[in-house]
Motif scaffolding. Structure first.
Motif, PDB file in Angstrom:
ATOM      1  N   ASN A  57       0.866  -1.277   0.255  1.00 28.19           N
ATOM      2  CA  ASN A  57       0.393  -0.043   0.177  1.00 28.19           C
ATOM      3  C   ASN A  57       0.804   1.389   0.226  1.00 28.19           C
ATOM      4  N   SER A  58       2.098   1.273  -0.444  1.00 29.51           N
ATOM      5  CA  SER A  58       3.009   2.382  -0.026  1.00 29.51           C
ATOM      6  C   SER A  58       2.657   3.637  -1.179  1.00 29.51           C
ATOM      7  N   ASP A  59       3.665   4.702  -1.327  1.00 25.36           N
ATOM      8  CA  ASP A  59       3.472   5.634  -2.970  1.00 25.36           C
ATOM      9  C   ASP A  59       3.673   4.740  -4.100  1.00 25.36           C
ATOM     10  N   LEU A  82       2.140   3.298  -7.935  1.00 25.26           N
ATOM     11  CA  LEU A  82       2.679   3.128  -8.637  1.00 25.26           C
ATOM     12  C   LEU A  82       2.467   2.221  -9.141  1.00 25.26           C
ATOM     13  N   LEU A  83       2.768   1.224  -9.032  1.00 20.32           N
ATOM     14  CA  LEU A  83       2.792  -0.530  -9.631  1.00 20.32           C
ATOM     15  C   LEU A  83       1.924  -0.806 -10.113  1.00 20.32           C
ATOM     16  N   ARG A  84       0.514  -0.546  -9.672  1.00 16.82           N
ATOM     17  CA  ARG A  84      -1.021  -0.693  -9.290  1.00 16.82           C
ATOM     18  C   ARG A  84      -1.457  -0.143 -11.134  1.00 16.82           C
ATOM     19  N   THR A  85      -0.404   1.136 -11.086  1.00 19.00           N
ATOM     20  CA  THR A  85      -0.826   1.777 -12.542  1.00 19.00           C
ATOM     21  C   THR A  85      -0.340   1.221 -14.017  1.00 19.00           C
ATOM     22  N   TYR A  86       0.809   0.608 -13.241  1.00 17.87           N
ATOM     23  CA  TYR A  86       1.949   0.362 -14.194  1.00 17.87           C
ATOM     24  C   TYR A  86       1.323  -1.161 -15.061  1.00 17.87           C
ATOM     25  N   LEU A  87       0.742  -1.035 -13.758  1.00 25.11           N
ATOM     26  CA  LEU A  87       0.226  -2.666 -14.396  1.00 25.11           C
ATOM     27  C   LEU A  87      -0.651  -2.796 -15.342  1.00 25.11           C
ATOM     28  N   LEU A 126      13.330  -3.185 -11.360  1.00 23.79           N
ATOM     29  CA  LEU A 126      13.870  -2.568  -9.774  1.00 23.79           C
ATOM     30  C   LEU A 126      12.436  -1.870  -8.359  1.00 23.79           C
ATOM     31  N   LEU A 127      11.300  -1.748  -9.451  1.00 21.84           N
ATOM     32  CA  LEU A 127       9.736  -0.740  -8.307  1.00 21.84           C
ATOM     33  C   LEU A 127       9.121  -2.364  -7.804  1.00 21.84           C
ATOM     34  N   PHE A 128       9.122  -3.026  -8.542  1.00 18.66           N
ATOM     35  CA  PHE A 128       8.619  -4.258  -7.246  1.00 18.66           C
ATOM     36  C   PHE A 128       9.548  -4.121  -6.100  1.00 18.66           C
ATOM     37  N   ALA A 129      11.194  -3.953  -6.810  1.00 24.28           N
ATOM     38  CA  ALA A 129      11.901  -4.488  -5.303  1.00 24.28           C
ATOM     39  C   ALA A 129      12.215  -3.599  -4.287  1.00 24.28           C
ATOM     40  N   ALA A 130      12.049  -2.058  -5.457  1.00 30.24           N
ATOM     41  CA  ALA A 130      12.340  -0.908  -3.536  1.00 30.24           C
ATOM     42  C   ALA A 130      10.839  -1.229  -2.916  1.00 30.24           C
ATOM     43  N   ASP A 131       9.780  -1.407  -3.378  1.00 32.78           N
ATOM     44  CA  ASP A 131       8.486  -1.626  -2.816  1.00 32.78           C
ATOM     45  C   ASP A 131       9.009  -2.553  -1.922  1.00 32.78           C
ATOM     46  N   ARG A 132       9.194  -4.043  -2.070  1.00 31.05           N
ATOM     47  CA  ARG A 132       9.063  -4.849  -1.428  1.00 31.05           C
ATOM     48  C   ARG A 132      10.204  -4.477   0.402  1.00 31.05           C
TER      49      ARG A 132
END
Ligand code: TYD
Length: 205
Positions: A43-45, A49-54, A66-72
């Motif tokens: 649920n982070s920013d 963002l990733l949900r819109t990129y899907l 890179l973003l999925f790793a940053a989110d994780r």
């Protein structure tokens, strides 16, 4: 002796990770454990963002990785880790294996090793269960009409194979989800109960 464990349910789209994570959370709560149910993207920013990129197939696969790793890493360090320390059993609907399977299947240039390196700072689950189903069946379970960019049978065939190869190498339990929900959930519960027992965590009968 451990007081709480970190459980992950992972698998291709439509394999039932969300449904079974919720059912497992309900079951373990009834068994007297404090449960924290979470999911990725988080649920982070970055997760939002990733949900819109899907929905956007113009995003390079490496950007997704890179973003999925940053989110994780954020999700683990600012959320999951704290909950484990507070004695919650954490259940995550998807985690590292989603990145390994999806991002390495998205592009030939993305190796499993690179994805693992990116995720080096995300803590390891105690138990990962892979839910498995034929993609032709799994996509028929999706009720929404507009599919995300990964919800495509030929991509999901590749993703599925990576999950199965990883399960073999890492000795993850694979549970087939092409069965009635109660039976699949009972199979998941059996694996989780065994793990809790190994870790010395008591549950109500
Ligand atoms: P999903 O969990 O199926 O959510 P919903 O039920 O709301 O559609 O969607 C998440 C998607 O993100 C799924 O297609 C897998 C993908 N994904 C990755 O590609 N890499 C990752 O690291 C994660 C966590 C998810």
């Amino acid at each position: 002796m451990q007081h709480s464990i970190f459980i992950v349910l992972d698998g291709i789209d439509g394999s039932g990770t969300s449904t079974h994570s919720k059912l497992l959370a309900g079951f373990l709560s009834l068994k007297g454990l404090k449960i924290y149910l979470t999911q990725e993207p988080s649920n982070s920013d970055i997760g939002n963002l990733l949900r819109t990129y899907l929905k956007n197939d113009k995003i390079p696969a490496s950007t997704d990785a890179l973003l999925f790793a940053a989110d994780r890493v954020l999700h683990f360090n600012n959320d999951i880790k704290n909950k484990l320390e507070e004695g919650y059993t954490v259940i995550s609907d998807r985690y590292l294996e989603s990145s390994i399977a999806y991002q390495s299947s998205q592009s030939e240039e993305i190796s499993v090793e690179w994805v693992k390196t990116l995720n080096k700072f995300a803590g390891k689950p105690d138990l990962t269960i892979i839910l498995d189903i034929d993609p032709k069946l799994s996509l028929t379970r999706k009720h929404h009409k507009v599919l995300d960019k990964f919800e495509d049978t030929s991509l999901l065939e590749k993703v599925r194979q990576v999950y199965l190869d990883r399960a073999k190498n890492e000795e993850y339990i694979v549970i087939n989800t092409d069965d009635i929900i109660e039976i699949v959930q009972a199979n998941i519960q059996e694996v989780v109960i065994e793990k809790l027992d190994q870790c010395g965590i008591q549950i109500k009968n």
